[in-house]
Design an enzyme around this catalytic site. Structure first.
Site, PDB file in Angstrom:
ATOM      1  N   GLY A 193       2.730  -0.828   4.359  1.00 27.93           N
ATOM      2  CA  GLY A 193       2.762   0.569   3.929  1.00 27.93           C
ATOM      3  C   GLY A 193       4.182   1.026   3.671  1.00 27.93           C
ATOM      4  O   GLY A 193       4.772   0.752   2.630  1.00 27.93           O
ATOM      5  N   GLY A 194       4.765   1.720   4.645  1.00 29.42           N
ATOM      6  CA  GLY A 194       6.076   2.347   4.479  1.00 29.42           C
ATOM      7  C   GLY A 194       7.150   1.463   3.854  1.00 29.42           C
ATOM      8  O   GLY A 194       7.868   1.894   2.941  1.00 29.42           O
ATOM      9  N   GLU A 198      -6.770   5.278   7.536  1.00 23.59           N
ATOM     10  CA  GLU A 198      -6.581   6.689   7.171  1.00 23.59           C
ATOM     11  C   GLU A 198      -7.848   7.247   6.510  1.00 23.59           C
ATOM     12  O   GLU A 198      -8.163   8.429   6.650  1.00 23.59           O
ATOM     13  CB  GLU A 198      -5.341   6.824   6.272  1.00 23.59           C
ATOM     14  N   ASN A 221       0.867  -1.185   0.000  1.00 21.64           N
ATOM     15  CA  ASN A 221       0.000   0.000   0.000  1.00 21.64           C
ATOM     16  C   ASN A 221       0.904   1.236   0.000  1.00 21.64           C
ATOM     17  O   ASN A 221       1.452   1.614   1.028  1.00 21.64           O
ATOM     18  CB  ASN A 221      -0.883  -0.026   1.256  1.00 21.64           C
ATOM     19  N   TRP A 222       1.025   1.827  -1.174  1.00 19.91           N
ATOM     20  CA  TRP A 222       1.935   2.979  -1.313  1.00 19.91           C
ATOM     21  C   TRP A 222       1.366   4.259  -0.692  1.00 19.91           C
ATOM     22  O   TRP A 222       2.067   5.269  -0.618  1.00 19.91           O
ATOM     23  CB  TRP A 222       2.241   3.233  -2.792  1.00 19.91           C
ATOM     24  N   LYS A 223       0.085   4.256  -0.358  1.00 23.55           N
ATOM     25  CA  LYS A 223      -0.561   5.477   0.145  1.00 23.55           C
ATOM     26  C   LYS A 223      -0.340   6.630  -0.855  1.00 23.55           C
ATOM     27  O   LYS A 223      -0.329   6.367  -2.049  1.00 23.55           O
ATOM     28  CB  LYS A 223      -0.052   5.802   1.556  1.00 23.55           C
ATOM     29  N   SER A 233       3.223  -1.471  10.577  1.00 23.83           N
ATOM     30  CA  SER A 233       4.670  -1.501  10.831  1.00 23.83           C
ATOM     31  C   SER A 233       5.297  -2.871  10.581  1.00 23.83           C
ATOM     32  O   SER A 233       6.146  -3.324  11.348  1.00 23.83           O
ATOM     33  CB  SER A 233       4.975  -0.999  12.235  1.00 23.83           C
ATOM     34  N   HIS A 280      -9.543   1.562   4.878  1.00 25.14           N
ATOM     35  CA  HIS A 280      -8.245   1.804   5.515  1.00 25.14           C
ATOM     36  C   HIS A 280      -8.421   2.824   6.640  1.00 25.14           C
ATOM     37  O   HIS A 280      -9.228   3.750   6.529  1.00 25.14           O
ATOM     38  CB  HIS A 280      -7.224   2.305   4.493  1.00 25.14           C
ATOM     39  N   GLY A 283       2.268   2.955  10.673  1.00 18.92           N
ATOM     40  CA  GLY A 283       3.209   4.054  10.449  1.00 18.92           C
ATOM     41  C   GLY A 283       3.906   4.526  11.707  1.00 18.92           C
ATOM     42  O   GLY A 283       4.543   5.572  11.720  1.00 18.92           O
TER      43      GLY A 283
END
Ligand code: PGA
Length: 232
Positions: free
Chosen positions: A214-215, A93, A9-11, A193, A91, A163
């Site tokens: 994600g990150g 966010e 998930n690149w956001k 994470s 999600h 995150g």
């Protein structure tokens, strides 16, 4: 859907199409051999630009109507027409920054499934819920909106672990995944994470059917290590 699922998930990253094309190409090469369901969720605008062979593309969100006067929204048929096969809904966010309700998320999931997209449906409690011992009740309520389908998987993403560099413990993940599976019968991914250094431990947790990353999915070498840990 056979096998464990590794989803990137690149956001809202990276900043340019050139970077997106380069990054996707690197990940495509590095993950090509891993025996996993390999998914990449870039921002909408990059989806039609990414010519990848070893990953399946998806979108980070979708709207629940097919077409019409919904300024700024993207429909399930639009996603299919540019090559997306999957979509993430709910999600944290989108729930907490954009303010989406469970009812809206349910409608998005139903519309996506109806159109023929596969769905990752995210659930997860906030820190205050966990500290108050409400985490099972919060997730149970979120699950009551999930349409059960063989084309849908749940992602358990505790909000306090996203995150933050602070992943949930193996025990916390195992018991929540068991809870979700017992209620839905669906596959459950863990997100929050996931990094190269903890992927091995997290991949061994019973009831973990994959990761939503994600990150670390923006770092091809690290993402490959996560994939290797998941593939076992
Ligand atoms: P993170 O994000 O891996 O950066 O914690 C996970 C997610 O939000 O899906």
């Amino acid at each position: 859907m056979e096998g464990r699922i590794l989803a990137a998930n690149w956001k809202m990253n990276p900043a340019t199409k050139e970077e997106a094309i380069r990054l996707a190409g690197e990940i495509d090469d590095l993950l090509s051999e891993l025996p996993l369901v390999r998914l990449l969720f870039p921002p909408f605008v990059y989806i039609p630009l990414l010519k990848i062979r070893n990953l399946t593309l998806g979108a980070q969100d979708v709207f629940y109507e097919e077409k019409g006067a919904f300024t700024g929204e993207i429909s399930p048929p639009m996603l299919l027409s540019v090559g997306a096969k999957w979509v993430i809904v709910g999600h944290s966010e989108r729930r907490n920054v954009i303010g989406e309700s469970d009812e809206v998320i349910r409608r998005k999931a139903e519309a996506a499934l109806k159109a023929g997209l596969k769905v990752i449906y995210c659930v997860g409690e906030k820190l205050e819920d966990r500290e108050a011992g409400r985490h099972f009740a919060v997730v149970e309520n979120q699950l009551s909106y999930v349409p059960v389908s063989e084309d849908l998987v749940v992602a358990y993403e505790p909000v306090w672990a996203i995150g933050t560099g602070r992943n949930a413990s193996p025990e916390q993940i195992e018991e929540m995944h068991a809870f979700i599976k017992e209620r839905t019968g669906l596959k459950v991914l863990y997100g929050g994470s996931v990094k190269a250094h903890n992927a091995g431990e997290l991949a061994r947790v019973p009831n973990v059917d994959g990761f939503l990353v994600g990150g670390a999915s923006l770092k091809p070498e690290e993402f490959r290590k996560i994939g290797e840990a998941l593939a076992g």
